[in-house]
Design a protein around this motif. Structure first.
Motif, PDB file in Angstrom:
ATOM      1  N   GLU A 309      -4.240   1.253   4.537  1.00  0.00           N
ATOM      2  CA  GLU A 309      -5.149   0.186   4.960  1.00  0.00           C
ATOM      3  C   GLU A 309      -5.802  -0.488   3.766  1.00  0.00           C
ATOM      4  O   GLU A 309      -5.902  -1.724   3.704  1.00  0.00           O
ATOM      5  CB  GLU A 309      -6.216   0.763   5.891  1.00  0.00           C
ATOM      6  CG  GLU A 309      -5.703   1.282   7.225  1.00  0.00           C
ATOM      7  CD  GLU A 309      -4.985   2.619   7.120  1.00  0.00           C
ATOM      8  OE1 GLU A 309      -4.210   2.947   8.058  1.00  0.00           O
ATOM      9  OE2 GLU A 309      -5.185   3.342   6.102  1.00  0.00           O
ATOM     10  N   GLU A 310      -6.248   0.307   2.812  1.00  0.00           N
ATOM     11  CA  GLU A 310      -6.860  -0.253   1.606  1.00  0.00           C
ATOM     12  C   GLU A 310      -5.826  -1.018   0.784  1.00  0.00           C
ATOM     13  O   GLU A 310      -6.118  -2.093   0.231  1.00  0.00           O
ATOM     14  CB  GLU A 310      -7.478   0.868   0.771  1.00  0.00           C
ATOM     15  CG  GLU A 310      -8.701   1.493   1.410  1.00  0.00           C
ATOM     16  CD  GLU A 310      -9.066   2.825   0.804  1.00  0.00           C
ATOM     17  OE1 GLU A 310     -10.178   3.316   1.092  1.00  0.00           O
ATOM     18  OE2 GLU A 310      -8.248   3.411   0.051  1.00  0.00           O
ATOM     19  N   SER A 311      -4.616  -0.498   0.705  1.00  0.00           N
ATOM     20  CA  SER A 311      -3.560  -1.151  -0.061  1.00  0.00           C
ATOM     21  C   SER A 311      -3.218  -2.516   0.522  1.00  0.00           C
ATOM     22  O   SER A 311      -2.981  -3.487  -0.216  1.00  0.00           O
ATOM     23  CB  SER A 311      -2.315  -0.260  -0.095  1.00  0.00           C
ATOM     24  OG  SER A 311      -2.596   0.968  -0.735  1.00  0.00           O
ATOM     25  N   ALA A 312      -3.196  -2.604   1.853  1.00  0.00           N
ATOM     26  CA  ALA A 312      -2.933  -3.893   2.492  1.00  0.00           C
ATOM     27  C   ALA A 312      -4.033  -4.892   2.165  1.00  0.00           C
ATOM     28  O   ALA A 312      -3.767  -6.084   1.912  1.00  0.00           O
ATOM     29  CB  ALA A 312      -2.809  -3.713   3.996  1.00  0.00           C
ATOM     30  N   ALA A 356       2.570  -1.001   2.297  1.00  0.00           N
ATOM     31  CA  ALA A 356       1.459  -1.818   2.786  1.00  0.00           C
ATOM     32  C   ALA A 356       1.005  -2.814   1.720  1.00  0.00           C
ATOM     33  O   ALA A 356       0.708  -3.976   2.021  1.00  0.00           O
ATOM     34  CB  ALA A 356       0.296  -0.923   3.198  1.00  0.00           C
ATOM     35  N   LEU A 357       0.971  -2.366   0.480  1.00  0.00           N
ATOM     36  CA  LEU A 357       0.601  -3.245  -0.635  1.00  0.00           C
ATOM     37  C   LEU A 357       1.616  -4.361  -0.810  1.00  0.00           C
ATOM     38  O   LEU A 357       1.268  -5.554  -0.837  1.00  0.00           O
ATOM     39  CB  LEU A 357       0.499  -2.418  -1.923  1.00  0.00           C
ATOM     40  CG  LEU A 357       0.311  -3.193  -3.227  1.00  0.00           C
ATOM     41  CD1 LEU A 357      -1.037  -3.904  -3.251  1.00  0.00           C
ATOM     42  CD2 LEU A 357       0.439  -2.239  -4.427  1.00  0.00           C
ATOM     43  N   PHE A 358       2.878  -3.978  -0.909  1.00  0.00           N
ATOM     44  CA  PHE A 358       3.924  -4.980  -1.136  1.00  0.00           C
ATOM     45  C   PHE A 358       4.054  -5.916   0.063  1.00  0.00           C
ATOM     46  O   PHE A 358       4.256  -7.138  -0.097  1.00  0.00           O
ATOM     47  CB  PHE A 358       5.257  -4.290  -1.414  1.00  0.00           C
ATOM     48  CG  PHE A 358       5.249  -3.388  -2.617  1.00  0.00           C
ATOM     49  CD1 PHE A 358       4.535  -3.723  -3.753  1.00  0.00           C
ATOM     50  CD2 PHE A 358       5.962  -2.187  -2.622  1.00  0.00           C
ATOM     51  CE1 PHE A 358       4.530  -2.891  -4.876  1.00  0.00           C
ATOM     52  CE2 PHE A 358       5.959  -1.353  -3.725  1.00  0.00           C
ATOM     53  CZ  PHE A 358       5.238  -1.700  -4.853  1.00  0.00           C
ATOM     54  N   GLY A 359       3.939  -5.367   1.274  1.00  0.00           N
ATOM     55  CA  GLY A 359       4.059  -6.189   2.466  1.00  0.00           C
ATOM     56  C   GLY A 359       2.952  -7.225   2.555  1.00  0.00           C
ATOM     57  O   GLY A 359       3.196  -8.384   2.943  1.00  0.00           O
ATOM     58  N   ALA A 360       1.736  -6.844   2.195  1.00  0.00           N
ATOM     59  CA  ALA A 360       0.627  -7.795   2.226  1.00  0.00           C
ATOM     60  C   ALA A 360       0.833  -8.910   1.202  1.00  0.00           C
ATOM     61  O   ALA A 360       0.512 -10.080   1.471  1.00  0.00           O
ATOM     62  CB  ALA A 360      -0.690  -7.070   1.954  1.00  0.00           C
TER      63      ALA A 360
END
Length: 402
Positions: A309-312, A356-360
């Motif tokens: 969640e934080e990574s997104a 999540a990071l890369f997707g965001a």
């Protein structure tokens, strides 16, 4: 115009100390200017009165001379900042203050260009001085005793500070002629191999200035970029954004990446160390993070893994900033890990958080011919990643200069 030593303080409460420092610097061979920022008189012997400083306030002197002490301190600081920015003869500057005086003087010192000698003698210098140094090169001296009267201790320590400024002004560091364009790079311990390989690959053509991504490092990098002194950026380590959004101790503030948009420089960025928020010893970790995944880097540093969640949230924040950049941008996604800890088998390897990071980032960045995400099936510390960063930078740098 000759460069002068400016001595700044509240002459109504620290007149003898200011005069003592001025006389020592003058005896060392420098022309001096004593500036009063006190509002209750005591201006015998000063060169610039408090009224003259207050007249530089954007809203006029009436904004400074108010009955509320706290407001007067804030507004005098604004006036002093405008005053020093309007002078072209400051060869060096020294301020003396307690809590109020330090609060007035520090922002003005920070506003001066990096490299101008700056000394702040402050009774707060033995604690957390980040607010007083900021992103600049302010040198803080702890006076041990209060800055209140001349005695056997204060004479010695104020003298040390005075001669430090006089020495910096008299003996400038040798200027090395270097016609290579300057680049700035961001590095952390867990991205050191990548940045060192990039620096080695570019140093024949560029003067590479590496900043440690510890909050103040990012702010200093942004300030230097804003001054127009660099030709490109390889922001490999954006970890300070994780601290900003998650609540770690090494945030560089909401302004991180703003100078890139402002200056439109060739920019290659990446996700370096976005897997972690930074705290000091384990006892400093806020209680609401109890149960999270930690890595004890050493006795003084505790790292916490960012959640999906934080990574997104981090990815979306960076993407929004990149969308404001009209200059050439390449943002690299190292799909096999963003730090030395985020590697298969490593303590911070978390496929869900990474995706999540890369997707965001994929969902947020509006890609154009000049603004692109570059996905690499590599770890950030792989030699091939460094090569890709160099190649992408060379491409957009040549596009920019041509």
């Amino acid at each position: 115009m000759s460069q002068k030593a400016y001595i700044v303080g509240t002459a109504d409460t620290k007149g003898p100390e200011l005069s003592y420092v001025r006389d020592l610097i003058a005896a060392a061979g420098h022309e001096t200017v004593l500036v009063n920022i006190g509002t209750k008189g005591g201006e015998d012997g000063v060169d610039i009165t408090a009224a003259a400083v207050a007249a530089c306030h954007p809203e006029g002197p009436a904004a400074v001379f108010v009955n509320d002490r706290g407001q007067a301190v804030v507004e005098m600081s604004r006036a002093l900042t405008a005053f020093v920015q309007g002078r072209d003869d400051i060869g060096g500057i020294i301020g003396l203050g307690g809590s109020g005086g330090s609060g007035i003087i520090a922002p003005a010192l920070q506003a001066l260009q990096i490299g101008v000698p700056k000394v702040l003698v402050s009774t707060l210098a033995s604690g957390d001085v980040s607010a007083y140094v900021g992103a600049s090169d302010v040198n803080m001296f702890h006076p041990v005793t209060d800055v209140s009267g001349l005695n056997r201790i204060s004479r010695k320590l104020l003298g040390n500070a005075a001669y430090a400024l006089a020495g910096m002004m008299a003996h400038e560091a040798p200027v090395v002629e270097d016609d290579r364009p300057a680049l700035v790079l961001s590095m952390f311990g867990v991205t050191t191999p990548a940045v060192q390989m990039i620096t080695e690959g570019l140093s024949d053509r560029f003067d590479c200035l590496v900043f440690h991504a510890t909050g103040n490092g990012g702010r200093s990098m942004e300030q230097l970029i804003s001054q127009g002194d660099v030709s490109g950026v390889l922001d490999i380590t954006t970890t300070e954004i994780c601290d900003l959004l998650v609540g770690g101790f090494l945030s560089a503030g909401e302004e991180r990446l703003d100078s890139i948009a402002q200056m439109k420089l060739p920019y290659v960025g990446s996700c370096g160390a976005l897997d972690m928020a930074n705290f000091w010893g384990p006892e400093t970790v806020p209680s609401h993070f109890k149960g999270r995944q930690f890595y004890h880097h050493n006795a003084q540093v505790t790292l916490m893994r960012a959640t999906p969640e934080e990574s997104a949230k981090i990815g979306a924040w960076i993407g929004a900033k990149l969308n404001k950049c009209d200059g050439p941008v390449r943002f690299l996604l190292p799909l096999r890990g963003v730090s030395a800890l985020d590697i298969e088998g490593g303590p911070f390897h978390d496929v869900a958080a990474s995706e999540a990071l890369f997707g965001a980032l994929r969902n947020t960045v509006v890609q154009t011919s000049t603004r692109q995400l570059v996905e690499l099936d590599l770890h950030i510390n792989d030699p091939a990643f460094a090569e890709a960063a160099i190649n992408n930078f060379n491409e957009i740098y040549e596009w920019k200069v041509n």
